[in-house]
Design a protein around this motif. Structure first.
Motif, PDB file in Angstrom:
ATOM      1  N   ILE A 132      19.181 -24.709  14.091  1.00  0.00           N
ATOM      2  CA  ILE A 132      20.324 -23.921  13.653  1.00  0.00           C
ATOM      3  C   ILE A 132      19.487 -22.279  13.344  1.00  0.00           C
ATOM      4  O   ILE A 132      20.267 -21.332  13.760  1.00  0.00           O
ATOM      5  N   VAL A 133      18.249 -22.589  13.154  1.00  0.00           N
ATOM      6  CA  VAL A 133      17.594 -21.121  13.072  1.00  0.00           C
ATOM      7  C   VAL A 133      17.555 -20.573  14.429  1.00  0.00           C
ATOM      8  O   VAL A 133      17.705 -19.059  14.447  1.00  0.00           O
ATOM      9  N   ALA A 134      17.048 -21.138  15.462  1.00  0.00           N
ATOM     10  CA  ALA A 134      17.278 -20.888  16.927  1.00  0.00           C
ATOM     11  C   ALA A 134      18.654 -20.274  17.358  1.00  0.00           C
ATOM     12  O   ALA A 134      18.592 -19.185  18.139  1.00  0.00           O
ATOM     13  N   PHE A 135      19.602 -20.935  17.023  1.00  0.00           N
ATOM     14  CA  PHE A 135      20.995 -20.215  17.444  1.00  0.00           C
ATOM     15  C   PHE A 135      21.380 -19.340  16.940  1.00  0.00           C
ATOM     16  O   PHE A 135      21.997 -18.335  17.216  1.00  0.00           O
ATOM     17  N   ASN A 136      21.050 -18.994  15.406  1.00  0.00           N
ATOM     18  CA  ASN A 136      21.265 -17.830  14.689  1.00  0.00           C
ATOM     19  C   ASN A 136      20.485 -16.804  15.320  1.00  0.00           C
ATOM     20  O   ASN A 136      21.097 -15.675  15.318  1.00  0.00           O
ATOM     21  N   LEU A 137      19.175 -17.012  15.616  1.00  0.00           N
ATOM     22  CA  LEU A 137      18.288 -15.607  15.985  1.00  0.00           C
ATOM     23  C   LEU A 137      18.891 -15.224  17.438  1.00  0.00           C
ATOM     24  O   LEU A 137      18.758 -14.147  17.939  1.00  0.00           O
ATOM     25  N   LEU A 138      19.350 -16.542  18.269  1.00  0.00           N
ATOM     26  CA  LEU A 138      20.041 -16.191  19.564  1.00  0.00           C
ATOM     27  C   LEU A 138      21.250 -15.096  19.271  1.00  0.00           C
ATOM     28  O   LEU A 138      21.405 -14.404  20.200  1.00  0.00           O
ATOM     29  N   GLY A 139      21.997 -15.592  18.259  1.00  0.00           N
ATOM     30  CA  GLY A 139      23.260 -14.714  17.915  1.00  0.00           C
ATOM     31  C   GLY A 139      22.889 -13.166  17.828  1.00  0.00           C
ATOM     32  O   GLY A 139      23.687 -12.271  18.180  1.00  0.00           O
ATOM     33  N   ASP A 140      21.752 -13.116  16.779  1.00  0.00           N
ATOM     34  CA  ASP A 140      21.051 -11.575  16.624  1.00  0.00           C
ATOM     35  C   ASP A 140      20.938 -11.179  17.891  1.00  0.00           C
ATOM     36  O   ASP A 140      21.165  -9.862  18.170  1.00  0.00           O
TER      37      ASP A 140
END
Length: 349
Positions: free
Chosen positions: A329-337
């Motif tokens: 979840i953290v990796a995907f949210n950072l990727l979105g940013d």
């Protein structure tokens, strides 16, 4: 000092600010084939160059790719590992489970034979359970994301481009669906959707539960992106290049396909990267509450439900699924940013 100049094809070109010649640095990178060439970068290339400079985004992309890779290759990994998520390895085996059904070995039974330990009670392998659980959750979440994004594109562009009655009708439907509390709706309507097709006394097939999960989450998932796209289209349809396309006699389909959609890639891609992890947690939450995927199908949420029941006696079982979920979840949210910043020319990253 290099500068960007816009060509008639709306591409950025690298030139020298003093004499208009090619930047030598660009030549050494293979951006020009001969001296004096004008080298162009499409918006996609500029986005990619900005994204590659973002170390957090690149690292997050590798983590996300890793999760999707192990989900796709779960059967291969399971075969090489020599175990599967369904065999009851601890059944009638006092060397693995004690009389209370908990692993005999410390730390949840973690060993060279069972890398992530053994599931209390049934004695299944936790490592393969997690592999296939990630596979199940990601499959459902990707399907929901694709269905939601497709619906949002169709309705959002239709509403913004046509306006009038179409915009009013789609807007009122969107308002109505936004009034539903999504989580309560998921919990309340999942059993109803399943009961429509299966007698309550019969066991529900896994494929039907998966289909119901996708349908229920899609039903209340498209409105946010649709409203964003509607607003973008309302702004774009009054621009000069749209008016020029209309004057030349271009059809509405051609205008949408060739003029509007390329300008909507950024909000679509950025919102999709934020929506998918949200659907992962929503699907896991439904399975945790017992209205999603159930035994014996491996699932991230079902593992959390099992871990919650035995947390006081075996905290290790919850450790690996929990850590995996947090990392994803953290990796995907950072990727979105990072994707959002890469598409934003004013970004300082």
């Amino acid at each position: 000092m290099g500068a960007f100049v816009m060509t008639s094809q709306t591409q950025a070109v690298v030139t020298d600010a003093d004499d208009g010649s090619i930047d030598p640095a660009a030549q050494t990178q293979g951006l020009g084939k001969q001296a004096g060439d004008i080298v162009g970068f499409s918006p996609g290339q500029l986005m990619w160059r900005r994204f590659k400079r973002d170390r957090t985004g690149v690292l997050s992309a590798f983590v996300v790719i890793f999760f999707f890779a192990i989900a796709i290759l779960a059967p291969v990994i399971s075969k090489l590992y020599g175990k599967d998520p369904y065999t009851l390895y601890g059944q009638n085996n006092s060397d693995l489970l004690n009389e209370f059904g908990y692993p005999v070995a410390p730390n949840g039974g973690v060993s060279s034979s069972f890398w992530f330990g053994i599931e209390p009670g049934l004695g299944r392998d936790v490592f393969t359970q997690l592999l296939y659980g990630i596979r199940t959750s990601l499959f459902i979440s990707v399907a929901v994301t694709l269905a939601t994004v497709t619906t949002a594109i169709l309705l959002g562009i239709t509403s913004g481009y046509l306006g009038g009655r179409a915009d009013y009708f789609i807007g009122r439907v969107s308002d109505l669906l936004l009034a539903f509390p999504s989580q309560l709706f998921f919990v309340a309507f999942m059993p109803i959707v399943v009961a429509i097709f299966v007698d309550p006394q019969d066991e529900t097939p896994t494929y039907l539960r998966v289909t119901a999960l996708i349908a229920v989450q899609w039903f209340l998932g498209w409105m946010g992106l649709s409203r964003i796209l509607r607003g973008q289209v309302l702004s774009l349809r009054e621009r000069e290049f749209i008016e020029a396309a209309k004057v030349t006699g271009a059809s509405s389909w051609r205008i949408v396909r060739r003029e509007l959609l390329p300008n909507l890639v950024t909000p679509i891609l950025v919102q999709a990267t934020f929506m998918l992890p949200g659907f992962v947690t929503a699907e896991a939450g439904l399975s945790f509450l017992g209205v999603g995927i159930i035994e014996p199908t491996p699932d991230w949420g079902r593992m959390f439900a099992k871990g919650g029941d035995i947390a006081q006696n075996d905290i290790t079982y919850m450790f690996f699924p929990g850590i995996a979920m947090v990392i994803f979840i953290v990796a995907f949210n950072l990727l979105g940013d990072s994707v959002r910043d890469a598409f934003d020319p004013k970004s300082g990253r």
